[in-house]
Design a protein around this motif. Structure first.
Motif, PDB file in Angstrom:
ATOM      1  N   LYS A 149       0.838  -1.203   0.000  1.00 10.30           N
ATOM      2  CA  LYS A 149       0.000   0.000   0.000  1.00 10.30           C
ATOM      3  C   LYS A 149       0.868   1.247   0.000  1.00 10.30           C
ATOM      4  CE  LYS A 149      -3.917  -2.047  -0.286  1.00 10.30           C
ATOM      5  NZ  LYS A 149      -4.755  -1.896  -1.482  1.00 10.30           N
ATOM      6  N   HIS A 150       2.054   1.161   0.611  1.00 15.44           N
ATOM      7  CA  HIS A 150       2.997   2.286   0.530  1.00 15.44           C
ATOM      8  C   HIS A 150       3.406   2.493  -0.928  1.00 15.44           C
ATOM      9  CE1 HIS A 150       5.955   5.165   1.897  1.00 15.44           C
ATOM     10  NE2 HIS A 150       6.793   4.614   1.022  1.00 15.44           N
ATOM     11  N   PHE A 151       3.652   1.398  -1.632  1.00 10.87           N
ATOM     12  CA  PHE A 151       3.996   1.491  -3.055  1.00 10.87           C
ATOM     13  C   PHE A 151       2.879   2.222  -3.817  1.00 10.87           C
ATOM     14  CE2 PHE A 151       3.463   0.088  -7.375  1.00 10.87           C
ATOM     15  CZ  PHE A 151       4.730   0.255  -7.925  1.00 10.87           C
ATOM     16  N   ILE A 152       1.640   1.799  -3.581  1.00 12.26           N
ATOM     17  CA  ILE A 152       0.495   2.374  -4.309  1.00 12.26           C
ATOM     18  C   ILE A 152       0.436   3.897  -4.115  1.00 12.26           C
ATOM     19  CG2 ILE A 152      -2.047   2.506  -4.242  1.00 12.26           C
ATOM     20  CD1 ILE A 152      -2.118  -0.524  -3.967  1.00 12.26           C
ATOM     21  N   SER A 153       0.509   4.349  -2.855  1.00 13.94           N
ATOM     22  CA  SER A 153       0.400   5.796  -2.597  1.00 13.94           C
ATOM     23  C   SER A 153       1.594   6.550  -3.177  1.00 13.94           C
ATOM     24  CB  SER A 153       0.303   6.059  -1.093  1.00 13.94           C
ATOM     25  OG  SER A 153      -0.986   5.722  -0.649  1.00 13.94           O
ATOM     26  N   ASN A 154       2.779   5.986  -2.992  1.00 10.00           N
ATOM     27  CA  ASN A 154       3.985   6.644  -3.486  1.00 10.00           C
ATOM     28  C   ASN A 154       3.980   6.705  -5.025  1.00 10.00           C
ATOM     29  OD1 ASN A 154       6.975   6.713  -4.269  1.00 10.00           O
ATOM     30  ND2 ASN A 154       7.030   7.144  -2.079  1.00 10.00           N
ATOM     31  N   TYR A 155       3.533   5.636  -5.647  1.00 11.79           N
ATOM     32  CA  TYR A 155       3.460   5.561  -7.117  1.00 11.79           C
ATOM     33  C   TYR A 155       2.490   6.621  -7.649  1.00 11.79           C
ATOM     34  CZ  TYR A 155       3.751   2.771 -11.475  1.00 11.79           C
ATOM     35  OH  TYR A 155       3.990   2.319 -12.742  1.00 11.79           O
ATOM     36  N   MET A 156       1.359   6.765  -6.947  1.00 11.62           N
ATOM     37  CA  MET A 156       0.374   7.766  -7.380  1.00 11.62           C
ATOM     38  C   MET A 156       0.927   9.180  -7.239  1.00 11.62           C
ATOM     39  SD  MET A 156      -3.460   6.512  -6.416  1.00 11.62           S
ATOM     40  CE  MET A 156      -3.190   5.645  -4.906  1.00 11.62           C
ATOM     41  N   THR A 157       1.699   9.422  -6.175  1.00 14.21           N
ATOM     42  CA  THR A 157       2.308  10.750  -6.015  1.00 14.21           C
ATOM     43  C   THR A 157       3.231  11.023  -7.206  1.00 14.21           C
ATOM     44  OG1 THR A 157       2.237  10.508  -3.629  1.00 14.21           O
ATOM     45  CG2 THR A 157       3.718  12.191  -4.466  1.00 14.21           C
ATOM     46  N   GLY A 158       3.996  10.029  -7.592  1.00 12.24           N
ATOM     47  CA  GLY A 158       4.886  10.171  -8.751  1.00 12.24           C
ATOM     48  C   GLY A 158       4.105  10.500 -10.020  1.00 12.24           C
ATOM     49  N   PHE A 159       3.000   9.792 -10.238  1.00  8.30           N
ATOM     50  CA  PHE A 159       2.180  10.045 -11.433  1.00  8.30           C
ATOM     51  C   PHE A 159       1.557  11.441 -11.382  1.00  8.30           C
ATOM     52  CE2 PHE A 159       1.642   6.693 -14.580  1.00  8.30           C
ATOM     53  CZ  PHE A 159       2.445   5.700 -14.035  1.00  8.30           C
ATOM     54  N   ARG A 160       1.188  11.890 -10.178  1.00 11.26           N
ATOM     55  CA  ARG A 160       0.606  13.231 -10.050  1.00 11.26           C
ATOM     56  C   ARG A 160       1.627  14.279 -10.508  1.00 11.26           C
ATOM     57  NH1 ARG A 160      -0.687  12.775  -4.937  1.00 11.26           N
ATOM     58  NH2 ARG A 160      -2.497  11.477  -5.286  1.00 11.26           N
ATOM     59  N   ARG A 161       2.899  14.031 -10.185  1.00  6.46           N
ATOM     60  CA  ARG A 161       3.964  14.960 -10.623  1.00  6.46           C
ATOM     61  C   ARG A 161       4.176  14.853 -12.127  1.00  6.46           C
ATOM     62  NH1 ARG A 161       7.487  13.946  -5.196  1.00  6.46           N
ATOM     63  NH2 ARG A 161       5.992  15.058  -3.912  1.00  6.46           N
ATOM     64  N   ARG A 165       3.695  17.754 -15.965  1.00  6.21           N
ATOM     65  CA  ARG A 165       4.604  18.032 -17.079  1.00  6.21           C
ATOM     66  C   ARG A 165       3.956  17.791 -18.444  1.00  6.21           C
ATOM     67  NH1 ARG A 165       8.358  14.638 -14.198  1.00  6.21           N
ATOM     68  NH2 ARG A 165       8.268  13.226 -15.962  1.00  6.21           N
ATOM     69  N   ILE A 166       2.713  17.346 -18.460  1.00  7.58           N
ATOM     70  CA  ILE A 166       2.077  17.067 -19.758  1.00  7.58           C
ATOM     71  C   ILE A 166       0.817  17.923 -19.928  1.00  7.58           C
ATOM     72  CG2 ILE A 166       2.957  14.710 -19.935  1.00  7.58           C
ATOM     73  CD1 ILE A 166       0.085  13.813 -19.066  1.00  7.58           C
ATOM     74  N   LYS A 167       0.358  17.979 -21.183  1.00 13.21           N
ATOM     75  CA  LYS A 167      -0.834  18.797 -21.442  1.00 13.21           C
ATOM     76  C   LYS A 167      -2.083  17.933 -21.360  1.00 13.21           C
ATOM     77  CE  LYS A 167       0.998  22.419 -24.415  1.00 13.21           C
ATOM     78  NZ  LYS A 167       1.921  22.069 -25.495  1.00 13.21           N
ATOM     79  N   ALA A 168      -2.417  17.475 -20.181  1.00 11.99           N
ATOM     80  CA  ALA A 168      -3.644  16.684 -20.020  1.00 11.99           C
ATOM     81  C   ALA A 168      -4.196  16.949 -18.636  1.00 11.99           C
ATOM     82  CB  ALA A 168      -3.338  15.198 -20.190  1.00 11.99           C
TER      83      ALA A 168
END
Ligand SMILES: NC(=O)c1ccc[n+]([C@@H]2O[C@H](COP(=O)([O-])OP(=O)(O)OC[C@H]3O[C@@H](n4cnc5c(N)ncnc54)[C@H](OP(=O)(O)O)[C@@H]3O)[C@@H](O)[C@H]2O)c1
Length: 239
Positions: A149-161, A165-168
């Motif tokens: 579950k730590h992976f899941i939250s941390n991974y989502m934070t990365g995707f949020r960043r 950087r993209i136009k979406a």
């Protein structure tokens, strides 16, 4: 009206999310391994429900299934990555750990990548990941679950960043439930503040519709999250 895919919709939180979202008029694409449960849910929801039997650890099939559901629903606005498992006490340690990693980590990461690719191309969308208050803890008894579950939250934070950087216009919503009544918690001992599934899911739906970046479910678990963040490591080691 919005179109949503839910992984792990055959029981507990995923099933209740399907029912409550369909009640609000969403089209719901349901997946899980237990076909008879999906058929029952389709009967209950009616025209707004679409389903496919899917083991999320089969990534190749998952790609086909998501594409087929998107075609049937006529699009996709929200991907809810909810499928997850806890420790299976009947299995040898490593086999249970491996299964947890395959479902909670690898299949979750696969779903994130699929949804991100799709929404990036579309220009908008929302990815909802079912993490847990456990993401902030490290349990000696359920170390693989808390780490997953730590992976899941941390991974989502990365995707949020990454989104910045993209136009979406992509929202990443990290749901962190405490204890909620479901098959997963049926045999868990020493639980407290156990929320009824319908109440917890009502709060989840609110967080999704408000496009929150994260939400503790039920709200009182914010207190535990705060304590988890301020408590020094040596205190945790003694608990
Ligand atoms: N209940 C809680 O207190 C609590 C707290 C924090 C977080 N969560 C998280 O909430 C999520 C839902 O859990 P729940 O409490 O609702 O438990 P649940 O009733 O056991 O539901 C788990 C769902 O995941 C699906 N699933 C498991 N393995 C799968 C696989 N290999 N492929 C496809 N689907 C799979 C199951 O469907 P099939 O068996 O039909 O495949 C089922 O629909 C999980 O991610 C869990 O970690 C729960």
């Amino acid at each position: 009206m919005k179109k949503v895919i839910i992984t792990g919709a055959t029981s507990g939180i995923g099933r209740e999310l399907a029912v409550q979202l369909a009640d609000k008029g969403y089209s719901v694409g349901l997946t899980g391994r237990r076909t008879e449960r999906l058929e029952e849910l389709k009967q209950e929801i009616g025209d707004l429900a679409f389903f496919r039997t899917l083991d999320v650890t089969d990534h190749e099939r998952a790609e086909h299934v998501y594409d087929e559901l998107i075609n049937e629903m006529g699009g996709l606005d929200i991907m809810i990555l909810n499928a997850g498992i806890g420790k299976d006490k009947l299995l040898p340690h490593w086999i249970s750990d491996k299964q947890t990693i395959e479902v909670n980590v690898l299949a979750f990461a696969h779903g994130m990548n699929f949804a991100f690719r799709y929404f990036k191309k579309q220009g908008h969308g929302q990815i909802v990941g079912m993490s847990s208050i456990a993401s902030l803890l490290a349990s000696g008894r359920a170390s693989t679950y808390t780490a997953s579950k730590h992976f899941i939250s941390n991974y989502m934070t990365g995707f949020r960043r990454k989104v910045k950087r993209i136009k979406a216009d992509i929202t990443i919503t990290d749901l962190r439930p405490g204890f909620i009544k479901s098959e997963l918690t049926d045999n868990v001992k020493n639980m407290f503040w156990v929320a009824p599934t319908d109440k917890a899911v009502r709060q989840m739906v609110k967080a999704i519709e408000r496009k929150k970046s994260h939400a503790y479910i039920t709200k009182r678990w914010r207190l535990v999250a705060w304590l988890a963040k301020i408590t020094p490591q040596f205190v945790w080691d003694r608990i």
